[in-house]
Design a protein around this motif. Structure first.
Motif, PDB file in Angstrom:
ATOM      1  N   SER A  17     -20.832 -33.583  43.447  1.00 48.21           N
ATOM      2  CA  SER A  17     -20.520 -34.985  43.746  1.00 48.21           C
ATOM      3  C   SER A  17     -19.036 -35.214  43.464  1.00 48.21           C
ATOM      4  CB  SER A  17     -21.374 -35.915  42.884  1.00 48.21           C
ATOM      5  OG  SER A  17     -21.109 -35.695  41.529  1.00 48.21           O
ATOM      6  N   LEU A  18     -18.280 -35.400  44.566  1.00 42.69           N
ATOM      7  CA  LEU A  18     -16.839 -35.616  44.407  1.00 42.69           C
ATOM      8  C   LEU A  18     -16.577 -37.090  44.081  1.00 42.69           C
ATOM      9  CD1 LEU A  18     -15.476 -33.506  47.391  1.00 42.69           C
ATOM     10  CD2 LEU A  18     -15.658 -32.874  44.965  1.00 42.69           C
ATOM     11  N   PRO A  19     -15.581 -37.373  43.276  1.00 45.69           N
ATOM     12  CA  PRO A  19     -15.294 -38.758  42.912  1.00 45.69           C
ATOM     13  C   PRO A  19     -14.790 -39.547  44.110  1.00 45.69           C
ATOM     14  CG  PRO A  19     -13.553 -37.322  42.122  1.00 45.69           C
ATOM     15  CD  PRO A  19     -14.631 -36.433  42.679  1.00 45.69           C
ATOM     16  N   GLN A  20     -15.173 -40.803  44.183  1.00 43.56           N
ATOM     17  CA  GLN A  20     -14.714 -41.671  45.268  1.00 43.56           C
ATOM     18  C   GLN A  20     -13.635 -42.623  44.751  1.00 43.56           C
ATOM     19  OE1 GLN A  20     -15.626 -40.995  48.425  1.00 43.56           O
ATOM     20  NE2 GLN A  20     -16.657 -39.288  47.399  1.00 43.56           N
ATOM     21  N   GLU A  21     -12.994 -43.322  45.678  1.00 44.00           N
ATOM     22  CA  GLU A  21     -11.821 -44.151  45.410  1.00 44.00           C
ATOM     23  C   GLU A  21     -11.804 -44.896  44.066  1.00 44.00           C
ATOM     24  OE1 GLU A  21      -8.926 -44.786  47.695  1.00 44.00           O
ATOM     25  OE2 GLU A  21      -8.269 -45.558  45.768  1.00 44.00           O
ATOM     26  N   PRO A  22     -12.783 -45.769  43.727  1.00 47.37           N
ATOM     27  CA  PRO A  22     -12.614 -46.539  42.477  1.00 47.37           C
ATOM     28  C   PRO A  22     -12.704 -45.672  41.219  1.00 47.37           C
ATOM     29  CG  PRO A  22     -14.715 -47.057  43.532  1.00 47.37           C
ATOM     30  CD  PRO A  22     -14.021 -46.098  44.429  1.00 47.37           C
ATOM     31  N   ASP A  23     -13.258 -44.479  41.334  1.00 48.59           N
ATOM     32  CA  ASP A  23     -13.456 -43.641  40.141  1.00 48.59           C
ATOM     33  C   ASP A  23     -12.320 -42.663  39.887  1.00 48.59           C
ATOM     34  OD1 ASP A  23     -15.850 -44.757  39.453  1.00 48.59           O
ATOM     35  OD2 ASP A  23     -16.980 -43.449  40.822  1.00 48.59           O
ATOM     36  N   TYR A  24     -11.299 -42.685  40.759  1.00 47.32           N
ATOM     37  CA  TYR A  24     -10.233 -41.671  40.648  1.00 47.32           C
ATOM     38  C   TYR A  24      -9.605 -41.593  39.265  1.00 47.32           C
ATOM     39  CZ  TYR A  24      -9.975 -40.366  45.589  1.00 47.32           C
ATOM     40  OH  TYR A  24     -10.238 -39.859  46.821  1.00 47.32           O
ATOM     41  N   GLU A  25      -9.224 -42.771  38.706  1.00 44.77           N
ATOM     42  CA  GLU A  25      -8.520 -42.756  37.414  1.00 44.77           C
ATOM     43  C   GLU A  25      -9.437 -42.261  36.309  1.00 44.77           C
ATOM     44  OE1 GLU A  25      -6.539 -46.345  36.478  1.00 44.77           O
ATOM     45  OE2 GLU A  25      -5.011 -46.036  38.027  1.00 44.77           O
ATOM     46  N   ARG A  26     -10.698 -42.645  36.399  1.00 50.20           N
ATOM     47  CA  ARG A  26     -11.675 -42.218  35.401  1.00 50.20           C
ATOM     48  C   ARG A  26     -11.823 -40.701  35.450  1.00 50.20           C
ATOM     49  NH1 ARG A  26     -17.790 -44.182  35.066  1.00 50.20           N
ATOM     50  NH2 ARG A  26     -18.235 -43.143  33.105  1.00 50.20           N
ATOM     51  N   PHE A  27     -11.805 -40.181  36.674  1.00 57.40           N
ATOM     52  CA  PHE A  27     -11.903 -38.740  36.875  1.00 57.40           C
ATOM     53  C   PHE A  27     -10.708 -38.027  36.229  1.00 57.40           C
ATOM     54  CE2 PHE A  27     -10.367 -35.304  39.743  1.00 57.40           C
ATOM     55  CZ  PHE A  27     -11.305 -34.337  39.401  1.00 57.40           C
ATOM     56  N   LEU A  28      -9.496 -38.549  36.456  1.00 61.32           N
ATOM     57  CA  LEU A  28      -8.284 -37.936  35.883  1.00 61.32           C
ATOM     58  C   LEU A  28      -8.321 -37.968  34.361  1.00 61.32           C
ATOM     59  CD1 LEU A  28      -5.417 -39.185  38.235  1.00 61.32           C
ATOM     60  CD2 LEU A  28      -6.540 -36.949  38.200  1.00 61.32           C
ATOM     61  N   GLN A  29      -8.748 -39.113  33.809  1.00 59.00           N
ATOM     62  CA  GLN A  29      -8.856 -39.225  32.351  1.00 59.00           C
ATOM     63  C   GLN A  29      -9.816 -38.186  31.803  1.00 59.00           C
ATOM     64  OE1 GLN A  29      -9.790 -43.410  31.804  1.00 59.00           O
ATOM     65  NE2 GLN A  29      -7.993 -43.608  30.490  1.00 59.00           N
ATOM     66  N   GLY A  30     -10.954 -38.075  32.493  1.00 53.74           N
ATOM     67  CA  GLY A  30     -11.961 -37.106  32.067  1.00 53.74           C
ATOM     68  C   GLY A  30     -11.402 -35.697  32.107  1.00 53.74           C
TER      69      GLY A  30
END
Lengths: 279, 326
Positions: free
Chosen positions: A252-265
């Motif tokens: 499951s690839l991250p979608q637009e609103p989750d991008y920053e959360r993904f980078l933080q993670g």
């Protein structure tokens, strides 16, 4: 894309410490040194002028004329102190501060530069005196043009005083450690991270790591369109190699609103327990 | 290991080091306790190891840049030179100053020769044509001599001795420092300072002799003059050393010659400064004092002069030989 490359040879002095580690010192340029000099000069003559005006005013109020009034109110002492103070500002200010403050004057401290010996060590009293007694030749009044030309054209930004005393002037960046640690102190979100499987597959290069850290540090200063665009570009750059990997369809690839959360993670997971102990 | 893992495992050391460093930068090393001081050294060594690791594993990273900056900020505090102590200052005046003077005595001879030749030229010029004095001496001073009056009496009747002394010695030290610094003009500036001072002395002496003022003049200048002129000549020698390094660097490159000669020259010119303070006091308090007989002033001048040269030529001989043996 580091902002300043510590390995770049130009405008840097490489120093070998007794621990056999190479230190890269960034030499201060003409601009920074001029700013420091201007600040110091404003301070020197500002203090002198303030004291002089105060003395003249006080003498005026109390009707003191030192030639006729004699030594009332310690007039002579005041005159002696004024003479010594003027002498100190002309000849002693730079040498004394650079000696007491390990290579810095108030102006240098404000401009974040420091005088060091050629080998990176601290300067002695004699070095401080030597490089500053010749200021009448290379940095006071119109003579400053000579010092500026030397700093601009010489290989290690040296004015004649630096050549005599074998000194260099280096830049310091005292705030960077706090910045670096600020990012690594982001709250770890490993257990509940929805992209944990994806993140485990990614190994960041040190350039990518720096890029993400810089983005996370500065995102609040960006306007929302730029912020979204930059974030998208960074995530794309990181995810593209993953998309090419086999068996990547079911991730499951991250979608637009989750991008920053993904980078933080991504950064937080990288901060987790190291895979192997340090050699 | 990723950069972030590396940061997490080691950051406590760096933070500790930085807080000690900030404390040191604010109030010098004295602000640290003995244990803190020891800790600073330990943490610095740990940091250099981390730095070496980062140089190999994370080249071109912010992490490397940060550690490098932290290390270069700490370096000058960890490796400090000799600190300034009273014993060190005493040692400087007792041994270093005379030894440096003797090692460079030929520059002093050169400086003194320039001065004496200029003085002789000034005296001869005034001997043949009195008007020549006007070129180098202020007309006010010439007026005083024409009226057979000592200008110093007027000066010291207006300005109290304490203030005059301060003005005299700050001015003389400025001249000494300038004579040294002007060595960077390939010695030309230093040469001009020495020459002007020589010409002035020669002209005034000869002018006073023509107006039978030599007695009062010598009474005024001998007490401080012998040492004062000698110290200015030593500062001139320091300037000539710097100039020579530029004109004739010998086996060194110009850059190296400048640094080698500069280190010696600055010792001479700094050593001379406190002597000029004492001479300023003599010139302000003793020289213009009519109550002190002229013979006593001259005796004092000769005594101080002898003391200076005996010190410069004889002090610190023993320690220089022991140094060479060991």
């Amino acid at each position: 894309m580091p902002l300043t490359n510590p390995e770049a040879p130009a405008f840097h002095e490489t120093v070998e410490t007794p621990e056999q580690v190479r230190l890269h010192l960034e030499l201060a340029g003409l601009g920074t040194r001029s700013i420091a000099y201007i600040l110091d000069t404003l301070l020197r003559y500002g203090v002198l002028l303030a004291i002089f005006v105060a003395v003249v005013l006080v003498f005026d109020v109390f009707q003191i004329h030192w030639e006729t009034t004699g030594d009332r109110f310690g007039t002579h002492l005041i005159l002696i102190i004024l003479t010594l103070l003027y002498f100190f500002m002309e000849w002693g200010y730079f040498a004394m501060f650079e000696w007491l403050w390990t290579g810095q004057t108030p102006g240098k401290r404000a401009a974040r530069i420091r005088v060091l010996k050629d080998g990176g060590g601290p300067i002695s009293f004699l070095d401080a005196a030597l490089r500053n007694l010749v200021r009448i030749i290379d940095s006071s009044g119109p003579m400053a043009a000579i010092g500026m030309m030397f700093i601009f054209f010489s290989k290690k930004n040296k004015r004649p005083g630096d050549l005599l005393a074998r000194t260099i002037v280096v830049r310091e960046h005292p705030r960077t450690l706090m910045q670096l640690l600020a990012v690594s102190d982001l709250p770890p979100r490993i257990p509940d991270d929805p992209f944990i499987d994806l993140i485990r597959r990614i190994s960041l290069t040190s350039d990518q790591h720096d890029l993400i850290v810089r983005y996370l540090l500065r995102r609040d200063q960006l306007d929302s369109t730029t912020r979204a665009r930059l974030c998208g570009q960074i995530v794309d750059a990181i995810l593209n190699p993953v998309r090419l990997q086999p068996n990547s369809e079911h991730l499951s690839l991250p979608q637009e609103p989750d991008y920053e959360r993904f980078l933080q993670g991504l950064i937080a997971v990288q901060a987790g327990p190291p895979p192997a102990s340090r050699p | 290991m990723t950069p972030t893992q590396f940061i997490h495992t080691h950051k406590e050391h760096w933070q500790q080091l930085e807080s000690l460093l900030v404390k040191t930068e604010r109030c010098r090393l004295r602000a640290l306790t003995r244990t803190e001081l020891k800790r600073l050294g330990q943490l610095y060594r740990i940091l250099t190891t981390d730095l070496a690791y980062a140089q190999t594993n994370f080249p071109h990273s912010d992490l490397l840049l940060t550690l490098n900056q932290l290390a270069s900020r700490t370096h000058p505090y960890v490796y400090r030179g000799q600190s300034f102590t009273f014993a060190g200052v005493l040692q400087f005046f007792r041994n270093d100053l005379p030894q440096t003077f003797r090692a460079n005595v030929h520059y002093f001879v050169l400086s003194a020769t320039i001065f004496l030749v200029a003085a002789a030229l000034g005296a001869i010029a005034v001997l043949f044509n009195e008007e020549a004095a006007g070129i180098i001496i202020s007309p006010k001073l010439i007026d005083y001599i024409h009226r057979h009056e000592m200008w110093t009496e007027h000066f010291f009747s207006v300005i109290p001795s304490s203030v005059a002394s301060t003005r005299i010695f700050t001015n003389n030290i400025s001249v000494a420092f300038s004579a040294f610094a002007l060595g960077l003009t390939f010695g030309v500036g230093t040469f001009i300072i020495i020459t002007i001072n020589g010409l002035m002395l020669g002209c005034i002496l000869m002018l006073c002799a023509r107006y039978s003022m030599l007695g009062p003049l010598l009474e005024f200048i001998t007490a401080h003059g012998v040492v004062e002129i000698s110290t200015i000549l030593i500062a001139g020698a320091a300037g000539l050393m710097v100039g020579t390094a530029l004109l004739n660097p010998g086996n060194h490159t110009r850059r190296d010659a400048l640094a080698v000669h500069g280190a010696d020259a600055v010792k001479l010119v700094l050593g001379v400064a406190p002597i000029l303070v004492v001479m300023g006091l003599v010139e302000g308090f003793i020289s213009p004092q009519p109550a002190i007989p002229a013979e006593l002033k001259m005796a004092l001048g000769l005594f101080l002069g002898a003391l200076l040269y005996l010190h410069l030529f004889l002090s610190g001989r023993k320690s220089s030989t022991t140094n060479r043996v060991s």
